[in-house]
Write an enzyme that holds these catalytic residues in place. Structure first.
Site, PDB file in Angstrom:
ATOM      1  N   SER A 144       0.796  -1.240   0.000  1.00 14.49           N
ATOM      2  CA  SER A 144       0.000   0.000   0.000  1.00 14.49           C
ATOM      3  C   SER A 144       0.824   1.284   0.000  1.00 14.49           C
ATOM      4  CB  SER A 144      -0.952   0.015   1.186  1.00 14.49           C
ATOM      5  OG  SER A 144      -2.014  -0.869   0.925  1.00 14.49           O
ATOM      6  N   LYS A 156       0.306   3.283  -3.005  1.00 13.62           N
ATOM      7  CA  LYS A 156      -0.884   4.143  -3.182  1.00 13.62           C
ATOM      8  C   LYS A 156      -0.494   5.618  -3.193  1.00 13.62           C
ATOM      9  CE  LYS A 156      -3.949   0.746  -0.930  1.00 13.62           C
ATOM     10  NZ  LYS A 156      -4.572   0.371   0.339  1.00 13.62           N
ATOM     11  N   TYR A 194      -4.027  -2.943  -9.955  1.00 14.85           N
ATOM     12  CA  TYR A 194      -3.772  -2.595  -8.551  1.00 14.85           C
ATOM     13  C   TYR A 194      -2.852  -3.633  -7.874  1.00 14.85           C
ATOM     14  CZ  TYR A 194      -4.944  -2.338  -3.553  1.00 14.85           C
ATOM     15  OH  TYR A 194      -4.881  -2.296  -2.181  1.00 14.85           O
ATOM     16  N   TYR A 200      -4.561   3.882   8.055  1.00 14.68           N
ATOM     17  CA  TYR A 200      -5.944   3.423   8.214  1.00 14.68           C
ATOM     18  C   TYR A 200      -6.477   3.781   9.603  1.00 14.68           C
ATOM     19  CZ  TYR A 200      -3.794   0.919   4.432  1.00 14.68           C
ATOM     20  OH  TYR A 200      -3.086   0.622   3.317  1.00 14.68           O
ATOM     21  N   VAL A 245       1.160  -3.696   3.838  1.00 14.22           N
ATOM     22  CA  VAL A 245       1.146  -4.982   4.545  1.00 14.22           C
ATOM     23  C   VAL A 245       2.398  -5.832   4.299  1.00 14.22           C
ATOM     24  CG1 VAL A 245      -1.357  -5.254   4.904  1.00 14.22           C
ATOM     25  CG2 VAL A 245      -0.306  -6.103   2.789  1.00 14.22           C
TER      26      VAL A 245
HETATM   27  N1  GLN Z   1      -2.404  -5.367  -1.834  1.00 17.35           N
HETATM   28  C1  GLN Z   1      -2.870  -5.240  -0.490  1.00 17.35           C
HETATM   29  C2  GLN Z   1      -4.379  -5.398  -0.420  1.00 17.35           C
HETATM   30  O1  GLN Z   1      -5.057  -4.863  -1.223  1.00 17.35           O
HETATM   31  C3  GLN Z   1      -2.457  -3.908   0.064  1.00 17.35           C
HETATM   32  C4  GLN Z   1      -2.995  -3.632   1.454  1.00 17.35           C
HETATM   33  C5  GLN Z   1      -2.036  -2.900   2.338  1.00 17.35           C
HETATM   34  O2  GLN Z   1      -0.835  -2.872   2.107  1.00 17.35           O
HETATM   35  N2  GLN Z   1      -2.545  -2.368   3.419  1.00 17.35           N
HETATM   36  O3  GLN Z   1      -4.913  -6.054   0.412  1.00 17.35           O
END
Ligand code: GLN
Length: 305
Positions: A65, A68, A192, A240, A258
């Site tokens: 993420s 992003k 994505y 988050y 993650v």
């Molecule tokens: N690719 C992961 C997902 O969509 C990214 C989530 C994350 O890093 N928080 O679940």
């Protein structure tokens, strides 16, 4: 004599390794479930161009993420303010992959960092482009920002998530049902998952983050207004439902992934990349957050003074 930043980073690496409470790796993506949580690396890119490191700063990891931030930078560069018609700018107070608010708020995700919001950003990235072109754009941005061509997508991670990412598929279809996804849901999720599977070292990520931190040594890829806005979103939504806790403990804008990566921004001063794959209950790196907190204490880089 006062400790230098470089000495501090080496001490931090040693102290964190001695603690041993690493957290657990993301096990919902099979490729990530196999990674040893007991790893740690940090790189600090300074305004004068120096990059200080400690631990496994040259070990590539899945940025997940954290990507992003770069996808958002590309889309803001392309369509600017129009994005906010489709995505909000408020913290969600929910898990990164939650579908709850999407029904209540009629398909307009709370912010671009929760998965639903990031899928809308990726959908924008796909407008008028094939998935391959959209990925070339994000990867190109990251490479230019880091001034390093040796940054790639880990296909095994992308495929692993493509096979198992039913929750993201559900979010994409749900967005589409509200008319807030223009492209076919599987194109959006496929793009994505590949964007999330960009693999970088802490040194590469810290160098790429220089454009978000607005460091004087960084390539000019983002206007100061966009930088400020991305930083504001990282502060309020970057971790988050753990964002408030992170702002309280660290006081700097940051984005987690993650894969255990963390990009932390000291605006105008430094871009910091930390990696430790064991996560806390919010899905943010456990040791990474602690390292950011200790670094903020040592440097006084909290934006709150
Ligand atoms: N690719 C992961 C997902 O969509 C990214 C989530 C994350 O890093 N928080 O679940």
């Amino acid at each position: 004599m006062a400790r230098t930043l470089s000495q501090f980073l080496n001490d931090l690496d040693r102290d964190l390794r001695a603690r041993g409470d690493w957290g657990s790796v993301a096990d919902y993506i099979p490729e990530l479930a196999r990674i040893d949580p007991a790893q740690f690396g940090i790189a600090v890119a300074l305004a004068d161009g120096q990059v200080l490191t400690a631990g496994q700063a040259d070990q590539p990891f899945s940025i997940q993420s954290v990507s992003k931030v770069f996808a958002l930078a590309c889309v803001l560069g392309r369509i600017g303010e129009q994005l906010w018609l489709r995505v909000g700018r408020e913290p969600s107070g929910d898990r990164f992959d939650s579908i709850l608010l999407l029904e209540q708020e009629k398909g307009r995700p709370r912010n671009p960092f929760i998965n639903a919001g990031a899928l809308v950003v990726t959908d924008e990235l796909l407008t008028g482009r094939s998935p391959r072109q959209a990925l070339t754009e994000v990867l190109g941005f990251v490479r230019q920002a880091a001034e390093d061509e040796n940054i790639h997508i880990d296909k095994a991670v992308a495929e692993s998530e493509t096979r198992t990412g039913h929750r993201n598929a559900a979010l994409a279809h749900y967005l589409r049902s509200f008319g807030n996804l223009q492209n076919p849901p599987d194109h959006v999720t496929g793009t994505y998952f590949h964007q999330c599977a960009i693999e970088m070292t802490c040194v590469q990520l810290a160098r790429a983050g220089r454009v978000i931190a607005g460091l004087s040594c960084a390539p000019a890829l983002l206007s100061p207004v966009k930088q400020r806005r991305i930083n504001a979103l990282m502060m309020t939504c970057g971790q988050y439902d753990g964002s408030g806790n992170f702002a309280f403990r660290v006081g700097m804008p940051a984005k987690s992934g993650v894969g255990g990566g963390l990009l932390v921004v000291a605006p105008g001063r430094a871009s910091i990349a930390i990696w430790s794959p064991g996560l806390d209950g919010w899905g943010n790196s456990r040791m990474g957050t602690l390292a950011a907190e200790k670094l903020a204490e040592f440097t006084g880089w909290s934006v709150f003074g």
